[in-house]
Every structure is written in structure tokens, then in C-alpha cells.
Design a protein around this motif. Sequence first.
Motif, PDB file in Angstrom:
ATOM      1  N   LEU A 100       0.852  -1.183   0.000  1.00 24.61           N
ATOM      2  CA  LEU A 100       0.000   0.000   0.000  1.00 24.61           C
ATOM      3  C   LEU A 100       0.889   1.236   0.000  1.00 24.61           C
ATOM      4  O   LEU A 100       1.670   1.446   0.940  1.00 24.61           O
ATOM      5  CB  LEU A 100      -0.901   0.010   1.244  1.00 24.61           C
ATOM      6  CG  LEU A 100      -1.726  -1.252   1.497  1.00 24.61           C
ATOM      7  CD1 LEU A 100      -0.990  -2.169   2.493  1.00 24.61           C
ATOM      8  CD2 LEU A 100      -3.085  -0.913   2.070  1.00 24.61           C
ATOM      9  N   ARG A 113      -3.580   5.789  -4.064  1.00 24.33           N
ATOM     10  CA  ARG A 113      -3.107   4.633  -3.327  1.00 24.33           C
ATOM     11  C   ARG A 113      -3.105   3.352  -4.159  1.00 24.33           C
ATOM     12  O   ARG A 113      -3.715   3.260  -5.223  1.00 24.33           O
ATOM     13  CB  ARG A 113      -3.999   4.390  -2.106  1.00 24.33           C
ATOM     14  CG  ARG A 113      -4.092   5.530  -1.136  1.00 24.33           C
ATOM     15  CD  ARG A 113      -2.737   5.841  -0.508  1.00 24.33           C
ATOM     16  NE  ARG A 113      -2.824   6.097   0.916  1.00 24.33           N
ATOM     17  CZ  ARG A 113      -3.250   7.211   1.459  1.00 24.33           C
ATOM     18  NH1 ARG A 113      -3.673   8.207   0.706  1.00 24.33           N
ATOM     19  NH2 ARG A 113      -3.277   7.361   2.763  1.00 24.33           N
ATOM     20  N   THR A 114      -2.449   2.366  -3.603  1.00 18.83           N
ATOM     21  CA  THR A 114      -2.561   0.986  -4.097  1.00 18.83           C
ATOM     22  C   THR A 114      -2.976   0.087  -2.944  1.00 18.83           C
ATOM     23  O   THR A 114      -2.738   0.392  -1.776  1.00 18.83           O
ATOM     24  CB  THR A 114      -1.230   0.457  -4.660  1.00 18.83           C
ATOM     25  OG1 THR A 114      -0.249   0.434  -3.606  1.00 18.83           O
ATOM     26  CG2 THR A 114      -0.732   1.293  -5.813  1.00 18.83           C
ATOM     27  N   CYS A 115      -3.590  -1.018  -3.293  1.00 16.65           N
ATOM     28  CA  CYS A 115      -3.835  -2.128  -2.370  1.00 16.65           C
ATOM     29  C   CYS A 115      -3.676  -3.365  -3.233  1.00 16.65           C
ATOM     30  O   CYS A 115      -4.547  -3.677  -4.049  1.00 16.65           O
ATOM     31  CB  CYS A 115      -5.235  -2.019  -1.760  1.00 16.65           C
ATOM     32  SG  CYS A 115      -5.512  -3.158  -0.377  1.00 16.65           S
ATOM     33  N   VAL A 136     -10.643   2.269  -4.616  1.00 21.15           N
ATOM     34  CA  VAL A 136      -9.291   2.773  -4.354  1.00 21.15           C
ATOM     35  C   VAL A 136      -9.175   4.158  -4.978  1.00 21.15           C
ATOM     36  O   VAL A 136      -9.568   4.371  -6.130  1.00 21.15           O
ATOM     37  CB  VAL A 136      -8.213   1.845  -4.944  1.00 21.15           C
ATOM     38  CG1 VAL A 136      -6.818   2.366  -4.615  1.00 21.15           C
ATOM     39  CG2 VAL A 136      -8.373   0.432  -4.434  1.00 21.15           C
ATOM     40  N   ILE A 173      -7.574   4.021   0.595  1.00 25.61           N
ATOM     41  CA  ILE A 173      -7.630   2.673   0.021  1.00 25.61           C
ATOM     42  C   ILE A 173      -8.959   1.963   0.219  1.00 25.61           C
ATOM     43  O   ILE A 173      -9.183   0.925  -0.391  1.00 25.61           O
ATOM     44  CB  ILE A 173      -6.487   1.772   0.543  1.00 25.61           C
ATOM     45  CG1 ILE A 173      -6.571   1.594   2.052  1.00 25.61           C
ATOM     46  CG2 ILE A 173      -5.137   2.293   0.110  1.00 25.61           C
ATOM     47  CD1 ILE A 173      -5.763   0.421   2.558  1.00 25.61           C
ATOM     48  N   GLU A 188      -6.424  -4.930  -8.869  1.00 24.13           N
ATOM     49  CA  GLU A 188      -7.127  -3.663  -9.010  1.00 24.13           C
ATOM     50  C   GLU A 188      -7.660  -3.544 -10.428  1.00 24.13           C
ATOM     51  O   GLU A 188      -6.946  -3.846 -11.400  1.00 24.13           O
ATOM     52  CB  GLU A 188      -6.203  -2.487  -8.707  1.00 24.13           C
ATOM     53  CG  GLU A 188      -5.837  -2.357  -7.239  1.00 24.13           C
ATOM     54  CD  GLU A 188      -5.055  -1.094  -6.946  1.00 24.13           C
ATOM     55  OE1 GLU A 188      -5.326  -0.049  -7.587  1.00 24.13           O
ATOM     56  OE2 GLU A 188      -4.152  -1.149  -6.093  1.00 24.13           O
TER      57      GLU A 188
END
Length: 437
Positions: free
Chosen positions: A261, A268-270, A338, A342, A386
Motif C-alpha cells: 500500500l 493509493r494501491t492495495c 481505491v 484505500i 485492481e
Amino acid sequence: MAIRTYGPNAVDWEQRVDLDRLRRERLARLNATLEASSLGSLLTFDFSNIRYLTATHIGTWAMDKLIRFAVLPRGGQPVLWDFGSAAKHHQLFNPWLDGTERARAGISTLRGAFHPEAGIAEEVARKVATVLRAHGLENEPLGVDLAEMPVLAALRAEGIDVVDGQQVFLEARRIKTPDEISLLTQACSMVDAAYEDLYSFLRPGVRENECVGLVSKVLYDLGSEYVEGVNAISGERCSPHPHVYSDRVVRPGDPAFFDILHSHLGYRTCYYRCFAVGSASPAMRDAYTRCREYMDAAIAIVRPGTTTADVVELWPTAQEFGFPDEEAAFALQYGHGVGLSIWEKPIFSRLVSLDHPEVLEEGMVFALETYWPAGDGWSAARIEEEVVVTADGCEVITKFPAEDLLVAGQRYWTVDGSLPTVRDSQSHLNTAKGRGE
């Protein structure tokens, strides 16, 4: 055509992310959502909402302080109160806030650290009420996303009708602009690189916290604004999933999954990936296969008009993988929007989505997460992708390979050839006698 990704620099010879357009379109979306609501104004203390509204950022150290705040009056422009020196910076370098007109010095109660009798909460309420009265909105509902109790009490003492405003912010942020999608995709490309280095590094003898350090360095070297967290989970820690890394030493035959993250210009990333270290047991291979099947079934139906209920119906119930109810299994078979944070809209979970489905729309960006515990009672598989909802389907923007379980670490050779990558981590169970033959 695939969603474009670029280098992090600005150039004159290629049209890349247009940050001026990003600021304009975010504010326009929020103004339109406010206009469609029953609220007169919005007040935000939430770091992500402040950024979406004002396009300001003063460092991740301030994220948990609840000390900055901003108001958006219906039909007006945002007004921001910030640390004195930060406000001065905004006046000099953020022309979209019109200098001292809408970038002002002001602070809230710092989560109660200021003495209650210092009058800070009352001053916040006075500042907000002054803006509302200037726009003739003092008698209209004020939507607030987060509020400390003294501030809430002070606003009400000013005669302001305070109501929930978080839903207006999240509704505006639900559909991403083209520039937001570009930034989210760029953020994923940076995690692609982190997983490349992690795959090369992962082997028996390294510790989970070392993996966290490696990933953080790769991301910061690539220009990440903030590494929010790296879940590094290995071996017996995989089931049940603890959601936090440790100093455990990775061993041969371990499963290991990671969630990375981070933030690229706020976005953001997850992004989970799962590996076997040296080799995988048959139980772990089967768990990964099942985890992947649930993921692929979900991605296959993502398109405008599909609902979150349609997706979660494809996933197993909590009882099917060892939990008493959906609350106990929450966030294992899961999906979430996202963006600047997140966990945004839409949410995918059997806990809520079957009774309260949300319709998928073009421009949504969300992560889908699947999990499956292995039959050996200690290992487990975890995958996350994602996706961007397109006009006729979706595009996956997390591109490090995940269609099959990857084996990291050194290949081993025996007198008869390479050691199988599907084997039990206890050597005697891989012999004819151990197998009961």
C-alpha cells in the motif's frame, strides 16, 4: 487500448497527467454532488477529503492530527485553514486558492492535546460560521466528515445544524476522472517493480520485516509519496491472516503473501501477491488454484450495470472457509474502491452487499481480494487485483504475474534432476515410505 502509464516527470513533448485538469474536475464533481444533496455546506477534517477539495498536501505526518480543516459552501469556493507556515506556502504556490482569500492560518484541537479551556474548538466553529454567514448558509445543514466532540459541540453552540457529510465526499470520489485513473495506474506500476525485486529477494533466511524494508526502498526510490504499509505474511502466520508483518524468518516450503500500500501523488494501491518459497505443498497449490478461481469469476462479470451483490454471490460464504459468520470473515473475500484512500466506495462484502448492492459504473476503480486457507491447516493463498471499469468490461491494472502460484528462491538439484516445486516441506513425506506406498 490499455490505460497509458508514463514516467514520473513532466515533459513538453507528450501529453501526460494534466494536474490542473485534475484539480478542476475533482472540485467540479464535489460541487455537483453537494448541489444534488440537501446540505448547504461541507466541512472536512479528513486528510483525503481536504486534498480532493483543495489540492493541498503538507506531508503524511499530519494525517492523524485532525488539525487542518476546509469548508465548501454551496455555490462557492473552498476555504482552507492550515498550519501558519503551510498556509503561507499555499498563498504563494497554490494560485487556485486565491492567496490569502481562501488559504488561511488556523488550527483545530489536535485531537484534544490543546487545553480544553484554550478556546480552540470555539475558534474553529467561529471561523466556519463566518464563512457560512457570508454565503447566507448559516441556517442550512452543514455536512461534516469527521469531528472531535468539542468541535461538534462548538458548532452546535453557534446554531449550526451539523449532519453527516462523509457520504457526499465519498459519492463524489466514487467515479474517477481520467487523470485519477492515470495516477492510480502509475501507482500500480511502481508496485509491479517492487514485486520484481521482492521475488528475487525472497528465500529461506530472510525475515518478513526485511521484505518490508526492501519494498519500501524500491517505492521511495521510484518517487512514492508515502508507503502506507506492507503486509508481509509467511508460513504458519498465513492462516488465520493477521494483517500485520513480523520478524519471522522465512523457511523452505513456506507460503508468503504480501499487500503493498503506497501513495503516488496521493493515489493509493492495495495490491496482494502470493508466493511459495522454494516449493509449495499440494495443499498450498490447491488453495491458490481455488483462490484464483474466485478472483477470475469476479473479474469476468465486472462491467457497468453489474452490482456488488452479483460479485459477492460468486464468492464462498464465511462458513465455507472456517468462520462462523460474515463479520468474523470480513475483508478476506472482499472488494473496495481505491483512490485518495484505500477503502472507498464501492464495497464488496457478503456482510453488506447482498442487502445493499451498489451498481458498478464506468470510471470506478476498485480492488478485489480473495483468500483461501489450505487443507493442511496452516498455509493459505491470498490474491488481489485492481480493476478499472470500462465502457464494456474492465481492465486489470495490477500486472505482476498471478495467474498461477509463483515459486521464489533458489532452484534445488538432486542426483536425479531438479527438486520438484510441488512437495511437502517435511522431506520424509516426499518419500515412498512417507507417502505410505
